[in-house]
Design an enzyme around this catalytic site. Structure first.
Site, mmCIF file in Angstrom:
data_model
loop_
_atom_site.group_PDB
_atom_site.id
_atom_site.type_symbol
_atom_site.label_atom_id
_atom_site.label_comp_id
_atom_site.label_asym_id
_atom_site.label_seq_id
_atom_site.Cartn_x
_atom_site.Cartn_y
_atom_site.Cartn_z
ATOM 1 N N PHE A 133 0.855 -1.186 0.000
ATOM 2 C CA PHE A 133 0.000 0.000 0.000
ATOM 3 C C PHE A 133 0.888 1.232 0.000
ATOM 4 O O PHE A 133 1.707 1.420 0.897
ATOM 5 C CB PHE A 133 -0.925 0.039 1.219
ATOM 6 N N ASP A 218 9.224 2.583 1.758
ATOM 7 C CA ASP A 218 8.056 3.331 2.225
ATOM 8 C C ASP A 218 7.891 3.023 3.714
ATOM 9 O O ASP A 218 7.373 1.978 4.084
ATOM 10 C CB ASP A 218 6.826 2.899 1.417
ATOM 11 N N LYS A 247 2.510 9.750 8.357
ATOM 12 C CA LYS A 247 1.764 9.316 9.545
ATOM 13 C C LYS A 247 2.264 9.894 10.883
ATOM 14 O O LYS A 247 1.835 10.964 11.267
ATOM 15 C CB LYS A 247 1.677 7.794 9.571
HETATM 16 C C1 LIG Z 1 -0.832 5.299 5.080
HETATM 17 C C2 LIG Z 1 0.207 4.887 4.138
HETATM 18 C C3 LIG Z 1 0.451 5.596 2.949
HETATM 19 C C4 LIG Z 1 -0.409 6.748 2.512
HETATM 20 O O1 LIG Z 1 -0.313 7.835 3.380
HETATM 21 P P1 LIG Z 1 -1.371 9.032 3.259
HETATM 22 O O2 LIG Z 1 -0.872 10.029 4.259
HETATM 23 O O3 LIG Z 1 -2.705 8.467 3.598
HETATM 24 O O4 LIG Z 1 -1.318 9.524 1.867
HETATM 25 C C5 LIG Z 1 1.496 5.197 2.150
HETATM 26 N N1 LIG Z 1 2.263 4.145 2.483
HETATM 27 C C6 LIG Z 1 2.066 3.440 3.611
HETATM 28 C C7 LIG Z 1 2.963 2.305 3.933
HETATM 29 C C8 LIG Z 1 1.020 3.778 4.465
HETATM 30 O O5 LIG Z 1 0.800 3.056 5.565
#
Ligand SMILES: *Cc1c(COP(=O)(O)O)cnc(C)c1O
Length: 396
Positions: A133, A218, A247
């Site tokens: 994700f 990420d 986050k």
């Molecule tokens: C939540 C998340 C995103 C997206 O972040 P947003 O601030 O909602 O755009 C991207 N990568 C990972 C691993 C995430 O957990």
């Protein structure tokens, strides 16, 4: 209130019929004054708990001084946060934005530009993992290795390819003369808290070094102490070329960041990428206070490791007690998943009724990402509640 929410807010989330109006540490309070214990932390955002005093004071002070000025000027809290992040990671430079998706967008653009300038041939393709994700913008939803998020929005962005998570050979086979980078979460969070097999990231790093390709991690969800290290890559004895954060970085304030090693960061020049709000004084002041609080004496990171073990042990006991309902407990630090045999949505609802905020992802994985300040008593309370819920559901 909830009627107006249903009427005026676009219907992009399935929401519980609760309005939280206050938070303090591990606790949340709804509009009826009811208290809840939070094991979701705003989806792994409030790692310090709700309304941490240091973050609140930093925001108050900064709001009175200067809230926004634009990146045409040097910005004090932005410089401070960038320096702290670089001094505590592999990175040499930071780019700030406002969310995880935006940080990943920046990473994709930087990888492509770096490839144009430094790699032979036309290399633009990024390999990502199935079950990953990376966000909801067009580029990051394309990068996301889950069909359900992509299918309504075709045509997608060209230049992405998906391979099974945790399989280095699959990456090796997928690399072509067009590949420039591999982009991964060190632990797939939204995808069901999937921890890669031993040695995966190390072997992958070696492969990418050999081929001269970039590794983008990420760490939007795994970063900021969540897994028991400041950044999850530290568990695996490797360093990425690019890393994204969001986050928990702002302690609740919206902020995203892309970090990179100098040789890669060099590819961005004025005009290549930008964000009006990115690195805004207010968000960065919150970020500085958050990072200071997380790093203070290293206690929080240590507590995360201890509490993660304690929590997992408790969940394993539940698994032993309810082997027909619970399939697996997994995770690192306080990023913990419990895979169920059946759908988990009802359990989340029942836990909420009992005063515990938890989450379910991928349909059948309960995801626990509490603030890192969680105590044994609070974990015990949730475990008792889950025990009661599973007991009630037992067949016969
Ligand atoms: C939540 C998340 C995103 C997206 O972040 P947003 O601030 O909602 O755009 C991207 N990568 C990972 C691993 C995430 O957990």
């Amino acid at each position: 209130m909830i009627e107006d929410s249903k009427k005026y807010i676009m219907n992009t989330y399935g929401r519980f019929p609760v309005v939280f109006v206050k938070g303090k540490g591990m606790k949340l309070y709804d509009s009826d004054g009811r208290e809840y214990t939070d094991f979701l932390a705003g989806i792994s955002v409030n790692n310090l708990g709700h309304c941490h005093q240091k973050v609140v004071v930093a925001l108050q002070k900064q709001a009175q001084k200067l809230m926004h000025v634009s990146n045409f000027f040097h910005i004090e809290p932005q410089i401070k946060l960038a320096k702290m992040l670089c001094q505590n990671s592999f990175a040499d430079r930071a780019f700030f934005c406002n969310s995880g998706a935006e940080a990943n967008e920046a990473a994709i653009k930087l990888a492509r530009k770096y490839a144009k300038e430094n790699m032979t041939g036309e290399r633009y393709e990024i390999i990502t993992a199935e079950g990953s994700f990376h966000g909801r913008t067009m580029a990051t939803v394309t990068a996301t290795g889950q069909e359900k998020y992509r299918k309504s929005f075709t045509p997608l962005l060209p230049g992405f390819k998906y391979v099974p998570f945790g399989d280095v050979d699959a990456v090796a086979k997928a690399i072509t003369s067009e590949t420039c980078a591999v982009m991964l979460e060190p632990i797939q969070a939204e995808g069901g808290v999937r921890v890669p097999p031993e040695g995966y990231l190390k072997e992958l790093r070696a492969l990418l070094n050999e081929k001269g390709l970039l590794l983008i991690l990420d760490e939007v969800q795994t970063g900021m102490g969540r897994t028991g290290k400041l950044f999850a890559y530290e568990h695996y004895g490797i360093e990425p070329d690019i890393m994204t954060l969001a986050k928990a970085l702002g302690g609740g304030a919206p902020i995203g960041c892309m970090l990179a090693a100098e040789k890669v960061a060099e590819s961005f020049s004025p005009g290549d990428h930008a964000s009006t709000f990115g690195g805004n004084p207010l968000a960065c002041a919150a970020g500085v206070a958050t990072l200071e609080a997380i790093l203070e004496d290293g206690w929080l990171i240590g507590a995360t490791v201890r509490m993660g073990e304690y929590f997992k042990k408790g969940l394993m006991n539940l698994k032993r007690k309810y082997p027909a309902a619970i399939k697996e407990v997994r995770g690192k630090g306080l990023l913990i998943g419990m895979e169920l045999e059946d759908e988990g949505a009802d359990i989340v609802k029942e836990a909420l009724k009992a005063g515990y905020v938890i989450n379910c992802t991928m349909g059948n994985v309960l995801r626990f990402v509490p603030p890192l300040i969680v105590t044994e008593d609070e974990v015990d309370g949730l475990l008792e509640t889950l025990d009661k819920i599973f007991e009630k559901r037992q067949p016969g």
